[in-house]
Scaffold this motif. Structure first.
Motif, PDB file in Angstrom:
ATOM      1  N   LEU A   1       1.169  -1.381   0.071  1.00 41.31           N
ATOM      2  CA  LEU A   1      -0.024   0.122  -0.033  1.00 41.31           C
ATOM      3  C   LEU A   1       1.028   1.242   0.064  1.00 41.31           C
ATOM      4  CD1 LEU A   1      -2.818   1.167   0.074  1.00 41.31           C
ATOM      5  CD2 LEU A   1      -2.642   1.008   2.594  1.00 41.31           C
ATOM      6  N   HIS A   2       1.037   2.041  -1.184  1.00 44.75           N
ATOM      7  CA  HIS A   2       1.693   3.134  -1.390  1.00 44.75           C
ATOM      8  C   HIS A   2       0.968   4.544  -1.143  1.00 44.75           C
ATOM      9  CE1 HIS A   2       4.987   0.326  -2.180  1.00 44.75           C
ATOM     10  NE2 HIS A   2       4.123  -0.441  -3.214  1.00 44.75           N
ATOM     11  N   PHE A   3       1.420   5.433  -0.608  1.00 45.49           N
ATOM     12  CA  PHE A   3       0.681   6.723  -0.193  1.00 45.49           C
ATOM     13  C   PHE A   3       1.317   7.957  -1.074  1.00 45.49           C
ATOM     14  CE2 PHE A   3      -0.138   4.059   3.148  1.00 45.49           C
ATOM     15  CZ  PHE A   3      -1.386   4.427   3.473  1.00 45.49           C
ATOM     16  N   THR A   4       0.221   8.872  -1.804  1.00 46.89           N
ATOM     17  CA  THR A   4       0.555   9.888  -2.633  1.00 46.89           C
ATOM     18  C   THR A   4       0.413  11.109  -1.870  1.00 46.89           C
ATOM     19  OG1 THR A   4       0.427   8.461  -4.500  1.00 46.89           O
ATOM     20  CG2 THR A   4       0.418  10.918  -4.738  1.00 46.89           C
ATOM     21  N   PRO A   5       1.253  11.969  -1.601  1.00 45.83           N
ATOM     22  CA  PRO A   5       0.905  13.174  -1.162  1.00 45.83           C
ATOM     23  C   PRO A   5      -0.436  13.964  -1.719  1.00 45.83           C
ATOM     24  CG  PRO A   5       2.952  13.185  -1.111  1.00 45.83           C
ATOM     25  CD  PRO A   5       2.572  12.109  -1.849  1.00 45.83           C
ATOM     26  N   GLN A   6      -1.285  14.630  -1.133  1.00 49.33           N
ATOM     27  CA  GLN A   6      -2.542  15.439  -1.691  1.00 49.33           C
ATOM     28  C   GLN A   6      -1.844  16.351  -2.516  1.00 49.33           C
ATOM     29  OE1 GLN A   6      -5.719  16.487   0.662  1.00 49.33           O
ATOM     30  NE2 GLN A   6      -5.216  14.680   2.013  1.00 49.33           N
ATOM     31  N   ALA A   7      -2.576  16.911  -3.482  1.00 48.82           N
ATOM     32  CA  ALA A   7      -2.241  18.088  -4.408  1.00 48.82           C
ATOM     33  C   ALA A   7      -2.507  19.247  -3.514  1.00 48.82           C
ATOM     34  CB  ALA A   7      -3.117  18.133  -5.613  1.00 48.82           C
ATOM     35  N   GLU A   8      -1.811  20.599  -3.647  1.00 45.59           N
ATOM     36  CA  GLU A   8      -1.896  21.507  -2.777  1.00 45.59           C
ATOM     37  C   GLU A   8      -2.796  22.427  -3.795  1.00 45.59           C
ATOM     38  OE1 GLU A   8       2.052  23.416  -2.740  1.00 45.59           O
ATOM     39  OE2 GLU A   8       3.270  21.723  -1.737  1.00 45.59           O
ATOM     40  N   ASP A   9      -3.270  22.321  -4.830  1.00 44.77           N
ATOM     41  CA  ASP A   9      -4.249  23.130  -5.447  1.00 44.77           C
ATOM     42  C   ASP A   9      -5.587  22.348  -5.451  1.00 44.77           C
ATOM     43  OD1 ASP A   9      -2.320  24.807  -6.303  1.00 44.77           O
ATOM     44  OD2 ASP A   9      -1.952  23.991  -8.194  1.00 44.77           O
ATOM     45  N   GLY A  10      -6.552  23.159  -5.290  1.00 43.15           N
ATOM     46  CA  GLY A  10      -7.917  22.721  -5.351  1.00 43.15           C
ATOM     47  C   GLY A  10      -8.540  22.256  -3.910  1.00 43.15           C
ATOM     48  N   VAL A  11      -7.890  23.052  -2.858  1.00 43.54           N
ATOM     49  CA  VAL A  11      -8.533  22.526  -1.669  1.00 43.54           C
ATOM     50  C   VAL A  11      -9.624  23.552  -1.267  1.00 43.54           C
ATOM     51  CG1 VAL A  11      -7.919  22.902   0.867  1.00 43.54           C
ATOM     52  CG2 VAL A  11      -6.141  22.282  -0.500  1.00 43.54           C
ATOM     53  N   THR A  12     -10.744  22.524  -0.695  1.00 40.66           N
ATOM     54  CA  THR A  12     -12.032  23.259  -0.332  1.00 40.66           C
ATOM     55  C   THR A  12     -12.585  22.765   1.066  1.00 40.66           C
ATOM     56  OG1 THR A  12     -13.292  21.776  -1.831  1.00 40.66           O
ATOM     57  CG2 THR A  12     -12.790  23.767  -2.612  1.00 40.66           C
ATOM     58  N   TYR A  13     -13.370  23.345   1.674  1.00 41.83           N
ATOM     59  CA  TYR A  13     -13.491  22.892   3.100  1.00 41.83           C
ATOM     60  C   TYR A  13     -15.008  22.663   3.158  1.00 41.83           C
ATOM     61  CZ  TYR A  13      -8.621  23.760   4.405  1.00 41.83           C
ATOM     62  OH  TYR A  13      -7.414  23.863   4.538  1.00 41.83           O
ATOM     63  N   ALA A  14     -15.300  21.564   3.871  1.00 42.04           N
ATOM     64  CA  ALA A  14     -16.657  20.998   3.968  1.00 42.04           C
ATOM     65  C   ALA A  14     -17.276  21.180   5.336  1.00 42.04           C
ATOM     66  CB  ALA A  14     -16.859  19.402   3.519  1.00 42.04           C
ATOM     67  N   ALA A  15     -17.688  22.761   5.632  1.00 44.59           N
ATOM     68  CA  ALA A  15     -18.103  22.885   7.024  1.00 44.59           C
ATOM     69  C   ALA A  15     -19.413  22.003   7.336  1.00 44.59           C
ATOM     70  CB  ALA A  15     -18.212  24.386   6.979  1.00 44.59           C
ATOM     71  N   LYS A  16     -19.515  22.121   8.586  1.00 44.57           N
ATOM     72  CA  LYS A  16     -20.692  21.301   9.232  1.00 44.57           C
ATOM     73  C   LYS A  16     -22.017  22.174   8.770  1.00 44.57           C
ATOM     74  CE  LYS A  16     -22.587  20.189  13.710  1.00 44.57           C
ATOM     75  NZ  LYS A  16     -22.414  20.073  15.131  1.00 44.57           N
ATOM     76  N   ILE A  17     -22.958  21.497   8.395  1.00 44.28           N
ATOM     77  CA  ILE A  17     -24.201  22.099   7.954  1.00 44.28           C
ATOM     78  C   ILE A  17     -24.796  22.991   9.102  1.00 44.28           C
ATOM     79  CG2 ILE A  17     -26.559  22.098   7.015  1.00 44.28           C
ATOM     80  CD1 ILE A  17     -24.281  21.152   5.278  1.00 44.28           C
TER      81      ILE A  17
END
Length: 306
Positions: free
Chosen positions: A188-204
């Motif tokens: 199982l190999h891991f890839t760092p997340q992209a630095e672009d395209g970050v959005t946040y899913a705030a609690k409703i």
């Protein structure tokens, strides 16, 4: 492998079931403490708690994992890995570091889009055409860890958050099963997340749930399906002279026009541009029903929805 499972809602149950059924040793389950529920306010165990007891697995329900005694208990379980699925408590560094292979989280979005508490609802509310579920190596950030496996899935134009949730929790259980098998093999190999395209899913926030009919029809439709079945987007109708809250549970985009909030035939309501037809609703104090059933029982409708 020796696994600690950490989860609380129904969404996490298929993953726990998958782990048990594939022969892993689940040494403990961590879940949120029972909460008062229903008219009698009797304490109700979480879905994961009930499932774990059915499997005969020891259950822990700490209110926090920040104190040394709880961290010592966790470390003493001598786990190879912790699997975390919608647990609901922050995991401090001593907890993250305790399992030999760390903590794997099942997250319901295509990271780095929709990090945070409500990724499924936010994706639907935003009108995303696709989403996915990821197995991520947890770190101290908010859903910032490297990604091991991902499975994408489409979001149909009329799909509700509830439908996405139900489909995703089954896909996620299979995905985590494959991830653990790969981890056990050392592949199982891991890839760092992209630095672009970050959005946040705030609690409703409850304030978001009231429908604003001046918005374009597509935005109203996405709000309705994004908040269905819970907490439910709502509006008011005056029925028999009484202002009544109506939850919109399912809708579809249709042609139609008029001042925003105008009630057109077949429970179609005009928006700022375009219109939506309400397919399923829930009248205050009643159960969910289709539009035809609602119209038969509602009597004469006002001209406008509030």
């Amino acid at each position: 492998m020796r696994i600690i499972f950490m989860g609380t809602p129904e969404f996490a149950v298929p993953t726990l079931t998958e782990i048990v059924s594939t022969g892993h040793e689940v040494v403990a389950v961590y879940t949120r403490a029972p909460k008062p529920a229903g008219r009698g306010q009797a304490e109700r165990k979480s879905p994961v708690h009930e499932a774990a007891e059915g499997f005969g697995i020891p259950v822990f329900t700490p209110r926090s994992l920040r104190q040394s005694p709880e961290q010592e208990v966790f470390a003493s379980l001598d786990a190879d890995v912790a699997v975390v699925v919608a647990y609901g408590l922050i995991l401090p560094k001593p907890i993250l570091d305790a399992p030999r292979l760390g903590c794997l989280n099942l997250h319901g979005s295509l990271l780095p889009r929709w990090r945070g508490a409500a990724p499924i609802q936010r994706a639907v509310m935003a009108g995303d055409a696709r989403t996915g579920i990821m197995v991520m190596q947890m770190d101290e950030g908010l859903d910032t860890g490297a990604v091991g496996l991902v499975e994408e899935m489409p979001i149909g134009p009329d799909m509700t958050s509830g439908e996405v949730h139900d489909k995703m929790m089954l896909i996620g259980a299979d995905l985590m099963g494959r991830a653990l098998a790969a981890l056990d093999r050392g592949s199982l190999h891991f890839t760092p997340q992209a630095e672009d395209g970050v959005t946040y899913a705030a609690k409703i926030d409850k304030a978001e749930a009231r429908i604003d009919w001046t918005k374009p029809a597509a935005e109203v439709h996405n709000l309705i399906r994004g908040l269905s079945p819970f907490p439910g987007a709502w509006f008011e109708l005056t029925l028999n002279g009484i202002p009544t809250r109506i939850k919109a549970l399912r809708s579809t985009l249709v042609s139609g026009s008029g001042p925003a909030g105008t009630i057109l035939p077949d429970l179609t309501i005009a928006c700022g541009s375009g219109a939506v037809r309400l397919v399923a609703v829930q009248r205050e104090g009643k159960g969910a029903m289709d539009a035809a059933t609602f119209l038969r029982g509602a009597g004469a409708l006002p001209e406008r929805a509030g």
